[in-house]
Design a protein around this motif. Structure first.
Motif, PDB file in Angstrom:
ATOM      1  N   MET A  18       0.829  -1.202   0.000  1.00 28.16           N
ATOM      2  CA  MET A  18       0.000   0.000   0.000  1.00 28.16           C
ATOM      3  C   MET A  18       0.870   1.263   0.000  1.00 28.16           C
ATOM      4  O   MET A  18       0.623   2.213  -0.751  1.00 28.16           O
ATOM      5  CB  MET A  18      -0.934  -0.002   1.218  1.00 28.16           C
ATOM      6  N   LEU A  19       1.900   1.276   0.843  1.00 29.01           N
ATOM      7  CA  LEU A  19       2.760   2.457   0.922  1.00 29.01           C
ATOM      8  C   LEU A  19       3.544   2.664  -0.367  1.00 29.01           C
ATOM      9  O   LEU A  19       3.623   3.792  -0.884  1.00 29.01           O
ATOM     10  CB  LEU A  19       3.726   2.319   2.105  1.00 29.01           C
ATOM     11  N   LEU A  20       4.112   1.586  -0.918  1.00 28.15           N
ATOM     12  CA  LEU A  20       4.953   1.719  -2.102  1.00 28.15           C
ATOM     13  C   LEU A  20       4.147   2.161  -3.325  1.00 28.15           C
ATOM     14  O   LEU A  20       4.591   3.021  -4.092  1.00 28.15           O
ATOM     15  CB  LEU A  20       5.673   0.401  -2.380  1.00 28.15           C
ATOM     16  N   ARG A  22       1.288   3.806  -3.388  1.00 29.81           N
ATOM     17  CA  ARG A  22       0.836   5.190  -3.203  1.00 29.81           C
ATOM     18  C   ARG A  22       2.004   6.175  -3.365  1.00 29.81           C
ATOM     19  O   ARG A  22       1.834   7.257  -3.911  1.00 29.81           O
ATOM     20  CB  ARG A  22       0.183   5.353  -1.837  1.00 29.81           C
ATOM     21  N   THR A  23       3.184   5.779  -2.888  1.00 27.45           N
ATOM     22  CA  THR A  23       4.354   6.636  -3.067  1.00 27.45           C
ATOM     23  C   THR A  23       4.660   6.832  -4.546  1.00 27.45           C
ATOM     24  O   THR A  23       4.910   7.962  -5.005  1.00 27.45           O
ATOM     25  CB  THR A  23       5.580   6.027  -2.360  1.00 27.45           C
ATOM     26  N   PHE A  24       4.623   5.748  -5.296  1.00 32.27           N
ATOM     27  CA  PHE A  24       4.896   5.835  -6.731  1.00 32.27           C
ATOM     28  C   PHE A  24       3.850   6.689  -7.432  1.00 32.27           C
ATOM     29  O   PHE A  24       4.182   7.525  -8.285  1.00 32.27           O
ATOM     30  CB  PHE A  24       4.923   4.426  -7.340  1.00 32.27           C
ATOM     31  N   ALA A  25       2.584   6.506  -7.082  1.00 33.85           N
ATOM     32  CA  ALA A  25       1.522   7.278  -7.726  1.00 33.85           C
ATOM     33  C   ALA A  25       1.655   8.768  -7.425  1.00 33.85           C
ATOM     34  O   ALA A  25       1.500   9.618  -8.312  1.00 33.85           O
ATOM     35  CB  ALA A  25       0.154   6.763  -7.268  1.00 33.85           C
ATOM     36  N   ILE A  26       1.966   9.107  -6.180  1.00 33.27           N
ATOM     37  CA  ILE A  26       2.066  10.520  -5.798  1.00 33.27           C
ATOM     38  C   ILE A  26       3.271  11.180  -6.457  1.00 33.27           C
ATOM     39  O   ILE A  26       3.175  12.310  -6.950  1.00 33.27           O
ATOM     40  CB  ILE A  26       2.137  10.646  -4.264  1.00 33.27           C
ATOM     41  N   ILE A  27       4.415  10.487  -6.504  1.00 27.35           N
ATOM     42  CA  ILE A  27       5.597  11.107  -7.096  1.00 27.35           C
ATOM     43  C   ILE A  27       5.417  11.299  -8.592  1.00 27.35           C
ATOM     44  O   ILE A  27       5.858  12.310  -9.166  1.00 27.35           O
ATOM     45  CB  ILE A  27       6.874  10.276  -6.793  1.00 27.35           C
ATOM     46  N   VAL A  28       4.752  10.365  -9.261  1.00 26.67           N
ATOM     47  CA  VAL A  28       4.480  10.534 -10.695  1.00 26.67           C
ATOM     48  C   VAL A  28       3.575  11.732 -10.918  1.00 26.67           C
ATOM     49  O   VAL A  28       3.802  12.558 -11.815  1.00 26.67           O
ATOM     50  CB  VAL A  28       3.847   9.251 -11.280  1.00 26.67           C
ATOM     51  N   LEU A  29       2.535  11.866 -10.094  1.00 26.41           N
ATOM     52  CA  LEU A  29       1.623  13.000 -10.222  1.00 26.41           C
ATOM     53  C   LEU A  29       2.346  14.319  -9.957  1.00 26.41           C
ATOM     54  O   LEU A  29       2.168  15.297 -10.705  1.00 26.41           O
ATOM     55  CB  LEU A  29       0.452  12.826  -9.248  1.00 26.41           C
ATOM     56  N   LEU A  30       3.165  14.360  -8.915  1.00 23.47           N
ATOM     57  CA  LEU A  30       3.895  15.588  -8.598  1.00 23.47           C
ATOM     58  C   LEU A  30       4.864  15.976  -9.716  1.00 23.47           C
ATOM     59  O   LEU A  30       4.957  17.155 -10.098  1.00 23.47           O
ATOM     60  CB  LEU A  30       4.670  15.409  -7.285  1.00 23.47           C
ATOM     61  N   VAL A  31       5.575  14.989 -10.251  1.00 22.61           N
ATOM     62  CA  VAL A  31       6.536  15.279 -11.323  1.00 22.61           C
ATOM     63  C   VAL A  31       5.812  15.793 -12.562  1.00 22.61           C
ATOM     64  O   VAL A  31       6.261  16.752 -13.206  1.00 22.61           O
ATOM     65  CB  VAL A  31       7.379  14.034 -11.647  1.00 22.61           C
ATOM     66  N   LEU A  32       4.678  15.186 -12.907  1.00 21.56           N
ATOM     67  CA  LEU A  32       3.923  15.628 -14.080  1.00 21.56           C
ATOM     68  C   LEU A  32       3.465  17.076 -13.921  1.00 21.56           C
ATOM     69  O   LEU A  32       3.617  17.895 -14.838  1.00 21.56           O
ATOM     70  CB  LEU A  32       2.730  14.708 -14.316  1.00 21.56           C
ATOM     71  N   VAL A  33       2.903  17.396 -12.757  1.00 19.78           N
ATOM     72  CA  VAL A  33       2.373  18.746 -12.542  1.00 19.78           C
ATOM     73  C   VAL A  33       3.500  19.769 -12.470  1.00 19.78           C
ATOM     74  O   VAL A  33       3.486  20.797 -13.166  1.00 19.78           O
ATOM     75  CB  VAL A  33       1.518  18.787 -11.260  1.00 19.78           C
TER      76      VAL A  33
END
Length: 364
Positions: A18-20, A22-33
Motif C-alpha cells: 500500500m505504501l509503495l 501510493r508513493t509511486f503514484a504521488i511522485i508521478v503525479l507531482l513530477v507531471l504537474v
C-alpha cells in the motif's frame, strides 16, 4: 504479544505494498504537474536561442525531471503514509491489529521497512540519474541553452594556500602535470605577516613544485623590487589543487563531492558548506524513513470520533514542519552558523523524537 517485531508476513506485505504503490503514484503525479509548470516557464528561454526547437524542450524536461523527483520523493512518502494509515484506521484494520496484541511500533514496522527501501532507491537514483542530469542542466543554463562547450580544464582567478603562503593564478590551462599557469603571484608570509611577493608571467609543474621562467620579487621590509631568474615556487601545491573549480554539490555524487572537499581543504579553501551538503546527501534519503512515524498520528485513535481528518492534517503539518526545519538548518550550515553534522542531522533527530512523542501521546 507477538514475538516478532513485524506482524504476519501477509499483513506486512499488504501494508508495505500500500505504501509503495501510493508513493509511486504521488511522485508521478507531482513530477507531471511540477514539470509541466516548470517547462512552461522555461520553454521561452530555451526557444529564444537560435536553432533550438521542440527537441530541446524535451531534452530540458528529461534533464529536469530527475531533480524534481529526487527533491519531492520524501513529500510523496509522507502523503503515501498518511493515505495508507487513514485507510487502515477508517477500515478498523489498525484496531484489529492492536486487538491481536500488536503495539503501535509493530503496526508501523512494515511501513518503516518499506520506507527504507524507498530511501535506498532514492540514494541510488540520486547518484546514478539525478546528479548527472543536474550537472548537465546547470552547464546548459550557463550557456543560455546553446551548444555545450568542451571543458578544456581552464580556470580563472585561482587561489591556493601553500603552508603559510598564498598563491594566486590568473588563468590555469590544462590538467595534471600538463597544467600551465598564467600570471602567477606568490605571497610569502612569516608568522601571518606578509614578507615578500613574487610575480611571474607563467609557471609549469616540475618536480615537486612550479617552475617560473623569471619574474620580480618585492621585499616588504626593504621595499625593494628586484628581478629574479628561473626558480621553483609553491613546492607544496599539487596540480589538482590549482585546477579545482567551484564545486556545485547538487552536480556531484557523494564520492565526487567527498574527494572535492578533501582537495579544497588541502588547497586551504572553505569547505563547511560543502560538508553540510555532503552529509545532507545521506540525510535527505533517510528522511523517508521518518515520514511514517510523523504520519502515524493518522493511524491511531478511533475513526468514529470524527477526528480522522484532523489527525491527517496534524500529520501533514508535522511532515512539512520537518522540511522547513531541514531547509533552515541547511541554510544555516551554508552560512557557517551551524556545524556541518548539526545542519544535516539535527532536524532528523529532532523530529524523530517528536514523532515518537506524538505516537505515544496519540495512541489510544
Amino acid at each position: 504479544m507477538q514475538a516478532s517485531f513485524f506482524p504476519s508476513r501477509t499483513v506486512s506485505l499488504y501494508m508495505a505494498r500500500m505504501l509503495l504503490t501510493r508513493t509511486f503514484a504521488i511522485i508521478v503525479l507531482l513530477v507531471l504537474v511540477l514539470q509541466t509548470l516548470d517547462a512552461l516557464s522555461e520553454s521561452g528561454r530555451i526557444l529564444a536561442h537560435p536553432g533550438n526547437g521542440q527537441d530541446d524542450v524535451w531534452r530540458y524536461i528529461s534533464l529536469r525531471a530527475p531533480g524534481i523527483a529526487q527533491q519531492f520523493l520524501p513529500f510523496s512518502v509522507l502523503g503515501a503514509a498518511l493515505f495508507t494509515m487513514s485507510t487502515l484506521n477508517h477500515n478498523s484494520e489498525v484496531i484489529a491489529l492492536k486487538a491481536a496484541g500488536l503495539s503501535a511500533h509493530q503496526v508501523l514496522a512494515p511501513l518503516i521497512a518499506a520506507s527504507m527501501i524507498v530511501a535506498a532507491v532514492s540514494f541510488g537514483f540520486n547518484e546514478l540519474v539525478a546528479v548527472p542530469a543536474t550537472a548537465t542542466l546547470d552547464e546548459w543554463k550557463k550557456v543560455e541553452y546553446g551548444p555545450l562547450p568542451v571543458d578544456h580544464g581552464d580556470r580563472l582567478n585561482v587561489w591556493v594556500r601553500d603552508g603559510d603562503d598564498l598563491v594566486n593564478v590568473e588563468q590555469v590551462r590544462g590538467r595534471g602535470d600538463k597544467a600551465r599557469l598564467t600570471n602567477v603571484t606568490v605571497f610569502y608570509r612569516a608568522h601571518g605577516t606578509l614578507a615578500s611577493i613574487i610575480t611571474a608571467p607563467s609557471a609549469v609543474h616540475e618536480g615537486g613544485g612550479w617552475r617560473i621562467p623569471g619574474g620580480t620579487q618585492f621585499d616588504i621590509a626593504t621595499s625593494r623590487l628586484v628581478r629574479i631568474g628561473s626558480r621553483i615556487v609553491a613546492p607544496g601545491v599539487r596540480p589538482d589543487q590549482v585546477t579545482l573549480a567551484s564545486v556545485d554539490a547538487d552536480g556531484e555524487t557523494f564520492g565526487e563531492l567527498r574527494a572535492a572537499i578533501h582537495d579544497l581543504a588541502d588547497a586551504g579553501r572553505p569547505t563547511k558548506a560543502l560538508e553540510g551538503s555532503l552529509w545532507h546527501k545521506l540525510a535527505a534519503p533517510i528522511s523517508c524513513i521518518l515520514m511514517p512515524l510523523l504520519a502515524s498520528v493518522a493511524a491511531f485513535g478511533l475513526a468514529r470520533s470524527g477526528r480522522l481528518l484532523l489527525r491527517a492534517v496534524i500529520g501533514m503539518a508535522l511532515g512539512f514542519a520537518y522540511f522547513v526545519a531541514d531547509s533552515f538548518a541547511l541554510a544555516m550550515g551554508n552560512l557557517g552558523a551551524y556545524p556541518p553534522l548539526l545542519a544535516a542531522w539535527a532536524p532528523f533527530l529532532l523530529f524523530l523524537l517528536i514523532g515518537e512523542l506524538v505516537l505515544i501521546r496519540t495512541e489510544e
